[in-house]
Design an enzyme around this catalytic site. Structure first.
Site, PDB file in Angstrom:
ATOM      1  N   TYR A 108       0.860  -1.191   0.000  1.00 43.18           N
ATOM      2  CA  TYR A 108       0.000   0.000   0.000  1.00 43.18           C
ATOM      3  C   TYR A 108       0.891   1.233   0.000  1.00 43.18           C
ATOM      4  CZ  TYR A 108      -3.017   3.762   1.605  1.00 43.18           C
ATOM      5  OH  TYR A 108      -3.680   4.952   1.697  1.00 43.18           O
ATOM      6  N   GLU A 196      -3.593   7.603  -3.830  1.00 45.12           N
ATOM      7  CA  GLU A 196      -3.537   6.307  -3.168  1.00 45.12           C
ATOM      8  C   GLU A 196      -3.304   5.204  -4.188  1.00 45.12           C
ATOM      9  OE1 GLU A 196      -6.067   4.643   0.444  1.00 45.12           O
ATOM     10  OE2 GLU A 196      -7.195   4.514  -1.420  1.00 45.12           O
TER      11      GLU A 196
END
Length: 387
Positions: A108, A196
């Site tokens: 991530y 993101e």
């Protein structure tokens, strides 16, 4: 402002961030053609909506061209319900067809603004594919935080440090560092509020790719980016918020029944808090600003009254740059244009206050005035309960 994943991919490519092969399609037959052009034996069919958490229903794997077409047929036109869409879901009008890749590991990566520290921050985790909130709750020790000096930017040393902390294979660390630096450059130059990547993947062939990309932009900086305005997808926006955006009005739709028209974001927040204090529910945030015209006030009234749940309108004005008489003229004109059908409570203080009150009094309209914010909010809440 939000954009679709396929649009974010195109932006990232401009910053030399490598992206897996893929292309957007608007029809099932077009989806099949795209998959055929991409080649391979596995494709991801990804619904394009302004929301994360699409994994349950919005992202599917196809292992032949017939499946690509069938999945696209199922998705296009559906309303995808995900954690970030609400119960009504979001309309899917396009799908991204992405060529399958051999994934070895997932990470991530997210860039955002840490308001407490007043600086950008890079969040990273070895738990790619999971929501960062869940990682924070279940594996807080697996979150890497790297604060960034805005005047310097993300340095090569910081990027290297993050990659090492993620325990990436040494063979791909240099590529991963370049990806992080490219992502930071896109985040900064496009005035993002969020960038993101979930997941950032390492492939069997040793490539490092963002497999999914989510970008949102600071609305206050859009004047610097006319190229971004054309990326707005009206089908993904709240219709009322879209009208407000077109009218140049900062507006956020809420769930209450007392519509608010206020000048200044701080005063607008205080107004909503006071409504809540007296047991009411604000229907919106609307900042008319310091230089509103009669036309802008009229547009604001039309927007507020377009919501059938609105039972009362509360206008709270502090006249500084924005003079009370100008707002009063706008209110009177707006009431004539929109045929006001709900009670209107007005409280105004400041520059040309007496003149503004006189304009309202002589208008002949059934306007309810108040001297203080507390009095205005109390009257609005009481009237809303009576409707």
């Amino acid at each position: 402002m939000k954009i679709h994943e396929y649009q974010a991919r195109e932006i990232l490519q401009d910053f030399d961030v490598p992206i897996p092969a893929g292309k957007v399609a608007e029809t099932p037959s077009q989806a099949r053609e795209v998959a055929e052009q991409l080649g391979g034996t596995v494709w991801a069919v990804k619904a394009q909506v302004h929301a994360g958490g699409r994994g349950k229903g919005g992202v599917k794997l196809a292992r032949n061209l017939e499946q690509v077409e069938e999945l696209a047929k199922t998705m296009i036109g559906m309303r995808l319900v995900a954690k970030q869409t609400g119960s009504d879901g979001a309309l899917v009008s396009k799908v991204l067809i992405q060529q399958g890749v051999n994934i070895v590991s997932e990470y991530y990566v997210g860039f955002l603004i840490d308001r407490a520290n007043q600086s950008p921050v890079l969040l990273a985790s070895s738990e790619g594919g999971m929501e960062i909130e869940k990682v924070a709750a279940d594996f807080p020790e697996k979150i890497v935080k790297e604060y960034i000096d805005s005047s310097v930017g993300l340095t090569k040393e910081q990027a290297k440090d993050v990659v090492v902390k993620l325990n990436m294979d040494e063979k791909v660390r240099e590529k991963a560092e370049k990806v992080l630096l490219g992502l930071w450059k896109a985040f900064k130059e496009k005035d993002c509020s969020l960038l993101e990547i979930n997941p950032l993947i390492v492939t069997k062939e040793g490539e490092v790719f963002p497999l999914d990309a989510k970008m949102t932009f600071d609305d206050n900086a859009l004047y610097r980016h006319p190229e971004l305005e054309v990326l707005i997808d009206p089908s993904q926006e709240d219709e009322t918020e879209l009208k407000a955006h077109e009218a140049g009005l900062p507006y956020i739709q809420l769930d209450g029944n007392i519509a608010c028209l206020v000048n200044g974001a701080g005063l607008a927040m205080a107004t909503m808090d006071t409504i809540k204090l007296f047991g009411g529910e604000p229907a919106n945030f609307l900042d008319i600003g310091g230089g509103a015209s009669v036309e802008k006030v009229t547009a604001a009234f039309e927007i507020m009254l377009s919501k059938p749940e609105v039972k009362v309108i509360l206008v709270n004005i502090f006249g500084g740059i924005m003079k009370c008489d100008t707002i009063a003229e706008g209110i009177v004109e707006a009431c004539k244009v929109v045929s006001l059908t709900v009670p209107l409570v007005v409280r105004m203080k400041g520059t040309h206050e007496d003149l503004g009150k006189q304009i309202l009094k002589e208008s002949g309209l059934p306007i309810i005035t108040a001297e203080t914010l507390g009095e205005a909010a109390l009257k609005a809440v009481s009237l809303a309960k009576e409707q």
